[in-house]
Design a protein around this motif. Structure first.
Motif, PDB file in Angstrom:
ATOM      1  N   ALA A   1       0.836  -1.199   0.000  1.00 24.16           N
ATOM      2  CA  ALA A   1       0.000   0.000   0.000  1.00 24.16           C
ATOM      3  C   ALA A   1       0.873   1.253   0.000  1.00 24.16           C
ATOM      4  N   GLU A   2       2.004   1.195   0.719  1.00 20.11           N
ATOM      5  CA  GLU A   2       2.906   2.345   0.754  1.00 20.11           C
ATOM      6  C   GLU A   2       3.515   2.605  -0.619  1.00 20.11           C
ATOM      7  N   GLY A   3       3.863   1.551  -1.339  1.00 17.27           N
ATOM      8  CA  GLY A   3       4.408   1.728  -2.675  1.00 17.27           C
ATOM      9  C   GLY A   3       3.408   2.373  -3.619  1.00 17.27           C
ATOM     10  N   ARG A   4       2.140   1.952  -3.524  1.00 17.76           N
ATOM     11  CA  ARG A   4       1.107   2.546  -4.374  1.00 17.76           C
ATOM     12  C   ARG A   4       0.872   4.007  -4.009  1.00 17.76           C
ATOM     13  N   ALA A   5       0.841   4.294  -2.712  1.00 18.18           N
ATOM     14  CA  ALA A   5       0.629   5.678  -2.276  1.00 18.18           C
ATOM     15  C   ALA A   5       1.787   6.567  -2.701  1.00 18.18           C
ATOM     16  N   LEU A   6       2.997   6.046  -2.641  1.00 13.88           N
ATOM     17  CA  LEU A   6       4.160   6.832  -3.057  1.00 13.88           C
ATOM     18  C   LEU A   6       4.106   7.136  -4.542  1.00 13.88           C
TER      19      LEU A   6
ATOM     20  N   ARG B   1      -2.712  -5.396  -6.951  1.00 11.84           N
ATOM     21  CA  ARG B   1      -3.253  -4.054  -7.079  1.00 11.84           C
ATOM     22  C   ARG B   1      -2.176  -3.182  -7.703  1.00 11.84           C
ATOM     23  N   LEU B   2      -2.483  -2.593  -8.835  1.00 10.33           N
ATOM     24  CA  LEU B   2      -1.467  -1.875  -9.597  1.00 10.33           C
ATOM     25  C   LEU B   2      -1.418  -0.406  -9.213  1.00 10.33           C
TER      26      LEU B   2
ATOM     27  N   LEU C   1      19.148  -0.271 -13.793  1.00 10.57           N
ATOM     28  CA  LEU C   1      19.333   1.100 -13.304  1.00 10.57           C
ATOM     29  C   LEU C   1      20.102   1.939 -14.316  1.00 10.57           C
ATOM     30  N   ARG C   2      21.126   1.354 -14.885  1.00 10.34           N
ATOM     31  CA  ARG C   2      21.948   2.084 -15.854  1.00 10.34           C
ATOM     32  C   ARG C   2      21.228   2.270 -17.179  1.00 10.34           C
ATOM     33  N   ALA C   3      20.550   1.216 -17.649  1.00  9.46           N
ATOM     34  CA  ALA C   3      19.876   1.304 -18.947  1.00  9.46           C
ATOM     35  C   ALA C   3      18.723   2.289 -18.923  1.00  9.46           C
ATOM     36  N   GLU C   4      18.018   2.381 -17.795  1.00  8.52           N
ATOM     37  CA  GLU C   4      16.849   3.253 -17.693  1.00  8.52           C
ATOM     38  C   GLU C   4      17.187   4.632 -17.141  1.00  8.52           C
ATOM     39  N   GLY C   5      18.447   4.875 -16.810  1.00 13.97           N
ATOM     40  CA  GLY C   5      18.832   6.168 -16.255  1.00 13.97           C
ATOM     41  C   GLY C   5      18.142   6.481 -14.942  1.00 13.97           C
ATOM     42  N   VAL C   6      17.989   5.483 -14.082  1.00 13.81           N
ATOM     43  CA  VAL C   6      17.307   5.676 -12.809  1.00 13.81           C
ATOM     44  C   VAL C   6      18.153   6.571 -11.905  1.00 13.81           C
ATOM     45  N   SER C   7      17.536   7.613 -11.387  1.00 16.18           N
ATOM     46  CA  SER C   7      18.252   8.564 -10.534  1.00 16.18           C
ATOM     47  C   SER C   7      18.094   8.272  -9.057  1.00 16.18           C
ATOM     48  N   ALA C   8      17.110   7.434  -8.672  1.00 15.49           N
ATOM     49  CA  ALA C   8      16.924   7.061  -7.268  1.00 15.49           C
ATOM     50  C   ALA C   8      16.023   5.850  -7.190  1.00 15.49           C
ATOM     51  N   VAL C   9      16.200   5.092  -6.115  1.00 17.58           N
ATOM     52  CA  VAL C   9      15.376   3.913  -5.862  1.00 17.58           C
ATOM     53  C   VAL C   9      14.761   4.056  -4.480  1.00 17.58           C
ATOM     54  N   VAL C  10      13.456   3.810  -4.402  1.00 23.17           N
ATOM     55  CA  VAL C  10      12.776   3.714  -3.109  1.00 23.17           C
ATOM     56  C   VAL C  10      12.283   2.282  -2.962  1.00 23.17           C
ATOM     57  N   ASP C  11      12.824   1.584  -1.971  1.00 22.61           N
ATOM     58  CA  ASP C  11      12.411   0.219  -1.688  1.00 22.61           C
ATOM     59  C   ASP C  11      11.214   0.273  -0.747  1.00 22.61           C
ATOM     60  N   ALA C  12      10.019   0.077  -1.321  1.00 22.75           N
ATOM     61  CA  ALA C  12       8.786   0.063  -0.530  1.00 22.75           C
ATOM     62  C   ALA C  12       8.178  -1.325  -0.552  1.00 22.75           C
ATOM     63  N   THR C  13       9.038  -2.348  -0.564  1.00 28.02           N
ATOM     64  CA  THR C  13       8.557  -3.718  -0.579  1.00 28.02           C
ATOM     65  C   THR C  13       8.065  -4.124   0.809  1.00 28.02           C
TER      66      THR C  13
ATOM     67  N   GLY D   1       1.307  -1.868   9.933  1.00 29.85           N
ATOM     68  CA  GLY D   1       0.235  -1.265   9.151  1.00 29.85           C
ATOM     69  C   GLY D   1      -1.143  -1.613   9.671  1.00 29.85           C
ATOM     70  N   SER D   2      -2.146  -0.960   9.092  1.00 28.39           N
ATOM     71  CA  SER D   2      -3.524  -1.114   9.558  1.00 28.39           C
ATOM     72  C   SER D   2      -4.336  -2.117   8.760  1.00 28.39           C
ATOM     73  N   MET D   3      -3.871  -2.492   7.571  1.00 33.92           N
ATOM     74  CA  MET D   3      -4.691  -3.305   6.678  1.00 33.92           C
ATOM     75  C   MET D   3      -5.027  -4.669   7.279  1.00 33.92           C
ATOM     76  N   THR D   4      -4.086  -5.266   8.014  1.00 33.52           N
ATOM     77  CA  THR D   4      -4.327  -6.593   8.569  1.00 33.52           C
ATOM     78  C   THR D   4      -4.223  -6.607  10.092  1.00 33.52           C
ATOM     79  N   ALA D   5      -4.244  -5.435  10.732  1.00 28.44           N
ATOM     80  CA  ALA D   5      -4.059  -5.369  12.188  1.00 28.44           C
ATOM     81  C   ALA D   5      -5.301  -5.798  12.966  1.00 28.44           C
ATOM     82  N   ALA D   6      -6.455  -5.880  12.314  1.00 27.22           N
ATOM     83  CA  ALA D   6      -7.685  -6.231  13.034  1.00 27.22           C
ATOM     84  C   ALA D   6      -7.584  -7.587  13.717  1.00 27.22           C
ATOM     85  N   LYS D   7      -6.815  -8.504  13.140  1.00 25.26           N
ATOM     86  CA  LYS D   7      -6.689  -9.839  13.751  1.00 25.26           C
ATOM     87  C   LYS D   7      -6.051  -9.753  15.134  1.00 25.26           C
TER      88      LYS D   7
END
Length: 239
Positions: A11-16, A38-39, A59-71, A190-196
């Protein structure tokens, strides 16, 4: 246009991606372990990179300037590969990790280091297993909830296919229906599965919690999407 690679699937990756798309080229990469993910908005690629070398090449082929790991907090292999690839390629890396859960008043939690340790802690009790498909084979019984069915099936384990978010009332009803004696979960946060967790507290059911894997040394970590957006905005992720 500068390119930011978001290692997502959360969810954090999608929100970002929602926050960043428009001023930057945002590419979200999903591992492809869920059949109907969910895309996020923006460009999406699905599947692995082929290890550290493959990610360096991307990273080199696409000219990526930064990576955010939201896995996911338990995607330790992906995070380790990202840290090494970004070091080799000279690309800034930020790890976005939602805070973990903490036991509260009335909770009875046991912390373990792996699904196998969790299975040992469960013993002969009837468990509600919410650790996902990976590691499910360590269990010899109980009820497991997963997004996709485990392959191969796990003998003796009843599988419920469902996806959050969940409600406390629904979790209470499920645990009562299946006569659950112990809840097993990863420290996903996170809150998505905390109800359990609330449901287990209300029912007086103990919880076995699998600890998160350690992060690679030296990586910069934030806990919220807003902090990740600020990191990108101030130039850390803008090259």
């Amino acid at each position: 246009m500068r390119t930011v690679l978001v290692l997502g699937g959360t969810a954090e990756g999608r929100a970002l991606a929602d926050e960043l798309v428009g001023g930057l080229r945002v590419v979200s990469s999903l591992a492809g372990r869920v059949s109907a993910p969910r895309l996020p908005v923006g460009e999406v690629r699905i599947g692995g990179f082929g290890g550290v070398a493959g990610l360096v090449g991307y990273l080199r082929a696409e000219g990526v300037s930064a990576v955010v790991d939201a896995t996911h907090p338990f995607a330790g292999g992906i995070t380790a590969n990202a840290a090494e690839a970004c070091r080799v390629a000279g690309v800034p890396l930020l790890v976005l990790r939602r805070p973990g859960w903490a036991a509260g008043a009335g909770d009875d939690w046991t912390w373990v280091d792996s699904p196998a340790d969790a299975a040992a802690a469960v013993g002969e009790r009837r468990a509600f297993i919410t650790t996902g498909r990976q590691g499910l084979a360590a269990f010899r019984g109980g009820v497991a909830r997963t997004v996709d069915p485990p392959e191969p099936p796990v003998p003796g384990v009843t599988v419920l296919l469902d996806r959050g978010p969940y409600t406390v009332a629904g979790e209470v009803a499920l645990m009562r229906e299946h006569r659950i004696e112990v809840l097993v979960t990863k420290d996903s946060g996170g809150s998505m599965t905390a109800a359990k967790l609330t449901a287990a507290r209300e029912l007086g059911i103990p919880v076995v919690v699998v600890r998160r894997p350690p992060l690679p040394d030296g990586v910069e970590v934030v806990g919220t999407v807003a902090e990740a957006v600020e990191w990108v905005s101030r130039g850390s992720g803008a090259g």
